[in-house]
Write a protein that holds these residues in place. Sequence first.
Motif, PDB file in Angstrom:
ATOM      1  N   GLU A 159       7.968 -20.272  30.975  1.00  0.00           N
ATOM      2  CA  GLU A 159       8.410 -20.236  29.601  1.00  0.00           C
ATOM      3  C   GLU A 159       8.188 -18.940  29.172  1.00  0.00           C
ATOM      4  OE1 GLU A 159       9.072 -22.679  27.835  1.00  0.00           O
ATOM      5  OE2 GLU A 159       9.133 -23.948  29.685  1.00  0.00           O
ATOM      6  N   ALA A 160       7.162 -17.918  29.910  1.00  0.00           N
ATOM      7  CA  ALA A 160       6.896 -16.842  29.401  1.00  0.00           C
ATOM      8  C   ALA A 160       8.432 -15.804  29.815  1.00  0.00           C
ATOM      9  CB  ALA A 160       5.870 -16.130  30.076  1.00  0.00           C
ATOM     10  N   ALA A 161       8.755 -16.180  31.026  1.00  0.00           N
ATOM     11  CA  ALA A 161       9.991 -15.426  31.320  1.00  0.00           C
ATOM     12  C   ALA A 161      11.367 -15.673  30.433  1.00  0.00           C
ATOM     13  CB  ALA A 161      10.300 -15.796  32.713  1.00  0.00           C
ATOM     14  N   LEU A 162      11.274 -16.980  30.083  1.00  0.00           N
ATOM     15  CA  LEU A 162      12.471 -17.460  29.266  1.00  0.00           C
ATOM     16  C   LEU A 162      12.112 -16.592  27.803  1.00  0.00           C
ATOM     17  CD1 LEU A 162      12.934 -21.155  29.855  1.00  0.00           C
ATOM     18  CD2 LEU A 162      14.001 -19.100  31.134  1.00  0.00           C
ATOM     19  N   LYS A 163      11.135 -16.823  27.292  1.00  0.00           N
ATOM     20  CA  LYS A 163      10.616 -16.192  25.942  1.00  0.00           C
ATOM     21  C   LYS A 163      10.733 -14.654  25.690  1.00  0.00           C
ATOM     22  CE  LYS A 163       6.917 -16.589  22.660  1.00  0.00           C
ATOM     23  NZ  LYS A 163       5.332 -16.713  22.515  1.00  0.00           N
ATOM     24  N   ALA A 164      10.582 -14.321  27.209  1.00  0.00           N
ATOM     25  CA  ALA A 164      10.613 -12.636  27.074  1.00  0.00           C
ATOM     26  C   ALA A 164      12.269 -12.229  27.406  1.00  0.00           C
ATOM     27  CB  ALA A 164       9.851 -12.029  28.417  1.00  0.00           C
ATOM     28  N   GLY A 165      12.976 -13.270  27.510  1.00  0.00           N
ATOM     29  CA  GLY A 165      14.555 -12.841  27.674  1.00  0.00           C
ATOM     30  C   GLY A 165      14.647 -12.418  29.058  1.00  0.00           C
ATOM     31  N   LEU A 166      13.905 -12.829  29.974  1.00  0.00           N
ATOM     32  CA  LEU A 166      14.022 -12.070  31.360  1.00  0.00           C
ATOM     33  C   LEU A 166      15.013 -13.206  32.423  1.00  0.00           C
ATOM     34  CD1 LEU A 166      10.358 -10.996  32.226  1.00  0.00           C
ATOM     35  CD2 LEU A 166      12.330  -9.610  31.744  1.00  0.00           C
ATOM     36  N   ALA A 167      15.276 -14.208  31.971  1.00  0.00           N
ATOM     37  CA  ALA A 167      16.131 -15.185  32.464  1.00  0.00           C
ATOM     38  C   ALA A 167      16.543 -16.217  31.909  1.00  0.00           C
ATOM     39  CB  ALA A 167      15.044 -15.700  33.707  1.00  0.00           C
ATOM     40  N   LYS A 168      17.572 -16.786  32.367  1.00  0.00           N
ATOM     41  CA  LYS A 168      18.181 -18.052  31.593  1.00  0.00           C
ATOM     42  C   LYS A 168      17.572 -19.298  32.127  1.00  0.00           C
ATOM     43  CE  LYS A 168      22.602 -16.153  30.206  1.00  0.00           C
ATOM     44  NZ  LYS A 168      24.041 -16.028  30.645  1.00  0.00           N
ATOM     45  N   GLU A 169      17.116 -20.317  31.290  1.00  0.00           N
ATOM     46  CA  GLU A 169      16.535 -21.496  31.941  1.00  0.00           C
ATOM     47  C   GLU A 169      17.178 -21.910  33.142  1.00  0.00           C
ATOM     48  OE1 GLU A 169      15.643 -24.202  28.741  1.00  0.00           O
ATOM     49  OE2 GLU A 169      14.353 -25.429  30.097  1.00  0.00           O
ATOM     50  N   GLU A 170      18.689 -22.071  33.243  1.00  0.00           N
ATOM     51  CA  GLU A 170      19.333 -22.571  34.148  1.00  0.00           C
ATOM     52  C   GLU A 170      19.204 -21.769  35.473  1.00  0.00           C
ATOM     53  OE1 GLU A 170      23.652 -22.913  33.529  1.00  0.00           O
ATOM     54  OE2 GLU A 170      23.813 -23.570  35.756  1.00  0.00           O
ATOM     55  N   ASP A 171      19.259 -20.539  35.354  1.00  0.00           N
ATOM     56  CA  ASP A 171      19.066 -19.621  36.497  1.00  0.00           C
ATOM     57  C   ASP A 171      17.549 -19.546  37.033  1.00  0.00           C
ATOM     58  OD1 ASP A 171      21.774 -18.719  36.119  1.00  0.00           O
ATOM     59  OD2 ASP A 171      21.137 -16.972  34.802  1.00  0.00           O
ATOM     60  N   PHE A 172      16.614 -19.706  36.109  1.00  0.00           N
ATOM     61  CA  PHE A 172      15.051 -19.660  36.699  1.00  0.00           C
ATOM     62  C   PHE A 172      14.985 -21.005  37.352  1.00  0.00           C
ATOM     63  CE2 PHE A 172      10.670 -20.235  36.439  1.00  0.00           C
ATOM     64  CZ  PHE A 172      10.353 -19.024  36.820  1.00  0.00           C
ATOM     65  N   GLY A 173      15.488 -21.956  36.852  1.00  0.00           N
ATOM     66  CA  GLY A 173      15.462 -23.331  37.558  1.00  0.00           C
ATOM     67  C   GLY A 173      16.088 -23.323  38.914  1.00  0.00           C
ATOM     68  N   LYS A 174      17.036 -22.626  39.259  1.00  0.00           N
ATOM     69  CA  LYS A 174      17.689 -22.474  40.402  1.00  0.00           C
ATOM     70  C   LYS A 174      17.047 -21.853  41.396  1.00  0.00           C
ATOM     71  CE  LYS A 174      22.756 -22.724  39.042  1.00  0.00           C
ATOM     72  NZ  LYS A 174      24.142 -21.740  38.712  1.00  0.00           N
ATOM     73  N   GLY A 175      16.225 -20.430  40.744  1.00  0.00           N
ATOM     74  CA  GLY A 175      15.528 -19.912  41.738  1.00  0.00           C
ATOM     75  C   GLY A 175      14.260 -20.530  42.162  1.00  0.00           C
ATOM     76  N   VAL A 176      13.720 -21.381  41.255  1.00  0.00           N
ATOM     77  CA  VAL A 176      12.505 -22.157  41.713  1.00  0.00           C
ATOM     78  C   VAL A 176      13.078 -23.379  42.730  1.00  0.00           C
ATOM     79  CG1 VAL A 176      11.045 -23.935  40.946  1.00  0.00           C
ATOM     80  CG2 VAL A 176      11.181 -21.671  39.736  1.00  0.00           C
ATOM     81  N   GLN A 177      14.287 -23.780  42.551  1.00  0.00           N
ATOM     82  CA  GLN A 177      14.553 -24.770  43.412  1.00  0.00           C
ATOM     83  C   GLN A 177      14.870 -24.175  44.756  1.00  0.00           C
ATOM     84  OE1 GLN A 177      14.777 -27.770  43.343  1.00  0.00           O
ATOM     85  NE2 GLN A 177      13.754 -27.674  41.396  1.00  0.00           N
ATOM     86  N   ALA A 178      15.495 -22.920  44.848  1.00  0.00           N
ATOM     87  CA  ALA A 178      15.558 -22.306  45.917  1.00  0.00           C
ATOM     88  C   ALA A 178      14.357 -22.070  46.905  1.00  0.00           C
ATOM     89  CB  ALA A 178      16.478 -21.004  45.853  1.00  0.00           C
ATOM     90  N   LEU A 179      13.350 -21.797  46.110  1.00  0.00           N
ATOM     91  CA  LEU A 179      12.011 -21.307  46.697  1.00  0.00           C
ATOM     92  C   LEU A 179      11.330 -22.693  47.301  1.00  0.00           C
ATOM     93  CD1 LEU A 179      10.242 -19.058  44.022  1.00  0.00           C
ATOM     94  CD2 LEU A 179      11.052 -18.561  46.413  1.00  0.00           C
ATOM     95  N   TYR A 180      11.558 -23.833  46.729  1.00  0.00           N
ATOM     96  CA  TYR A 180      11.301 -25.095  47.057  1.00  0.00           C
ATOM     97  C   TYR A 180      12.112 -25.468  48.421  1.00  0.00           C
ATOM     98  CZ  TYR A 180       8.093 -26.607  43.516  1.00  0.00           C
ATOM     99  OH  TYR A 180       6.982 -26.568  42.587  1.00  0.00           O
ATOM    100  N   ARG A 181      13.443 -25.092  48.256  1.00  0.00           N
ATOM    101  CA  ARG A 181      14.393 -25.298  49.668  1.00  0.00           C
ATOM    102  C   ARG A 181      13.897 -24.699  50.810  1.00  0.00           C
ATOM    103  NH1 ARG A 181      16.470 -25.643  53.362  1.00  0.00           N
ATOM    104  NH2 ARG A 181      18.695 -25.475  54.062  1.00  0.00           N
ATOM    105  N   THR A 182      13.119 -23.482  50.747  1.00  0.00           N
ATOM    106  CA  THR A 182      12.749 -22.606  51.749  1.00  0.00           C
ATOM    107  C   THR A 182      11.569 -23.703  52.481  1.00  0.00           C
ATOM    108  OG1 THR A 182      10.811 -21.583  50.977  1.00  0.00           O
ATOM    109  CG2 THR A 182      13.137 -20.517  50.740  1.00  0.00           C
ATOM    110  N   GLY A 183      11.177 -24.562  52.038  1.00  0.00           N
ATOM    111  CA  GLY A 183      10.248 -25.257  52.460  1.00  0.00           C
ATOM    112  C   GLY A 183      10.761 -26.509  53.435  1.00  0.00           C
ATOM    113  N   GLU A 184      11.942 -26.593  53.554  1.00  0.00           N
ATOM    114  CA  GLU A 184      12.804 -27.667  54.258  1.00  0.00           C
ATOM    115  C   GLU A 184      12.576 -27.458  55.647  1.00  0.00           C
ATOM    116  OE1 GLU A 184      16.408 -29.146  52.349  1.00  0.00           O
ATOM    117  OE2 GLU A 184      15.541 -29.061  50.374  1.00  0.00           O
ATOM    118  N   ALA A 185      13.132 -28.205  56.586  1.00  0.00           N
ATOM    119  CA  ALA A 185      12.918 -28.307  57.933  1.00  0.00           C
ATOM    120  C   ALA A 185      13.628 -26.955  58.480  1.00  0.00           C
ATOM    121  CB  ALA A 185      13.603 -29.675  58.426  1.00  0.00           C
ATOM    122  N   ASP A 186      14.850 -26.660  58.006  1.00  0.00           N
ATOM    123  CA  ASP A 186      15.360 -25.425  58.429  1.00  0.00           C
ATOM    124  C   ASP A 186      14.885 -24.117  57.663  1.00  0.00           C
ATOM    125  OD1 ASP A 186      16.906 -25.857  56.230  1.00  0.00           O
ATOM    126  OD2 ASP A 186      18.657 -25.522  57.323  1.00  0.00           O
TER     127      ASP A 186
END
Lengths: 268, 268
Positions: free
Chosen positions: B226-253
């Motif tokens: 919320e703070a990042a979006l409010k500060a205009g540091l990221a677009k909601e979609e891009d931030f969401g992709k970033g978080v998904q990519a972090l979760y992705r690093t926890g998969e088997a490979d």
Amino acid sequence: MKTNYVHGYDPQENIRLQDQASTLVELLHSDTTYAIGSRVLEAGCGVGAQTVTLARNNPGALITSVDISELSLAEAEQKALDAGLTNVSFKKADIFSLPFEEDLFDHVFVCFVLEHLPSPAEALNALKKVLRKGGTITVIEGDHGSAYFHPDSEAARKAIQCQIELQHRAGGNALIGRELYPLFVKAGYDSVSVSPRMVYVDASRPEFVDGFIKKTFTAMIEGVREAALKAGLAKEEDFGKGVQALYRTGEADGVFCYTFFKATGVKK
Amino acid sequence: MKTNYVHGYDPQENIRLQDQASTLVELLHSDTTYAIGSRVLEAGCGVGAQTVTLARNNPGALITSVDISELSLAEAEQKALDAGLTNVSFKKADIFSLPFEEDLFDHVFVCFVLEHLPSPAEALNALKKVLRKGGTITVIEGDHGSAYFHPDSEAARKAIQCQIELQHRAGGNALIGRELYPLFVKAGYDSVSVSPRMVYVDASRPEFVDGFIKKTFTAMIEGVREAALKAGLAKEEDFGKGVQALYRTGEADGVFCYTFFKATGVKK
């Protein structure tokens, strides 16, 4: 040329550089020990930089070091001769079509090689063929994306990115260290274990400031200057600023971090 | 609410989380041991997350834990009570104007505090005043710029950058880990030594995949959405992709790397 004034030729300087090299060698190699009589394949020995360490640490092992370049092999052979090694034989060979029977080796050792290959997964498969069941493979690789430092510098990060991009365009992967675990698993090795070996350098470790920050990492980045400019990846001034910022991390209040990754696996 | 289905409340889940926490606690705290009778100041104890470990590992030490927030202190006190600790006293205090006589403490302990302060150098100076000559200071901090992972992801790196930028705007420094050595030296401490504590996570360490990648690091990045979006540091979609990519690093490979830094120094 007054060799005693050239860096690395002054006897005292030489001892100091060897100390630095020893510390890094210790960090990366000290836990690679093979039983007397083991047959070890060193794949991609290059000019023999790791061969001497491997052979000295394992005087009872029978080491076969291969490389695709005859020129490099000749240099490696000379290095082994100078070091008085008697347990290494050299052979020209391509990792992807090794001239050995299947299951021949007890151990395979690979250091700073996969980062240059377009298909490291295939290389791991090819190496598995010549390894006996129950035999081990050891791979050591760097990861240039693991470098960070104080003072932080965008110019320095961009200069490093030039090296990473150039290596990528040449078919390699300068970020392969972090990827060893999934690569080993995908190649079907068992008991895969990856151990990061972090080089942390601050002013309390002057041997690393000079030997690692300056003469190893920054020298390597400086080495791609022409290629980076030619490829349009950076402007000369910006690249220069990046290199300066890397040297800057070696000053009294600077800090530099880099991590090597060492992976081991067993052939099922 | 069926508490037994909530993460962290199922008894088995709780044991597993404690295992993960223990591994991290071991990595960061196991070598902080103080002699019986030592007077130890824990500066910035917050809600007591580290206090319990510190007090348990040093049952003979007399620990004074201070924080500027009464609300946090109350929570820390309750935690100490629940844990049955008898060697900790709590006091409301500002690190920059500590209500203690000079040279009072044998040791100072600071964990995850300097990263939030606009002037960590001044804090180290203020802490030095209440430390006796020959006494030690120990500081543990993270460094969010030390995070890298496989698969690599620009979106993930940008999401992390949002957190770093927000912490910077709040007067803190999310990259302070790498800076501890020069900060200690500048503050005039002697025998300064910094030890990096790398958390390396791949699928062979499932307790860290869940406990560190997902519930610690990625949860923290998600927390600034919320703070990042409010500060205009990221677009909601891009931030969401970033978080998904972090979760992705926890998969088997996937692979995830993060480094904490632990610094010690002695008052001259």
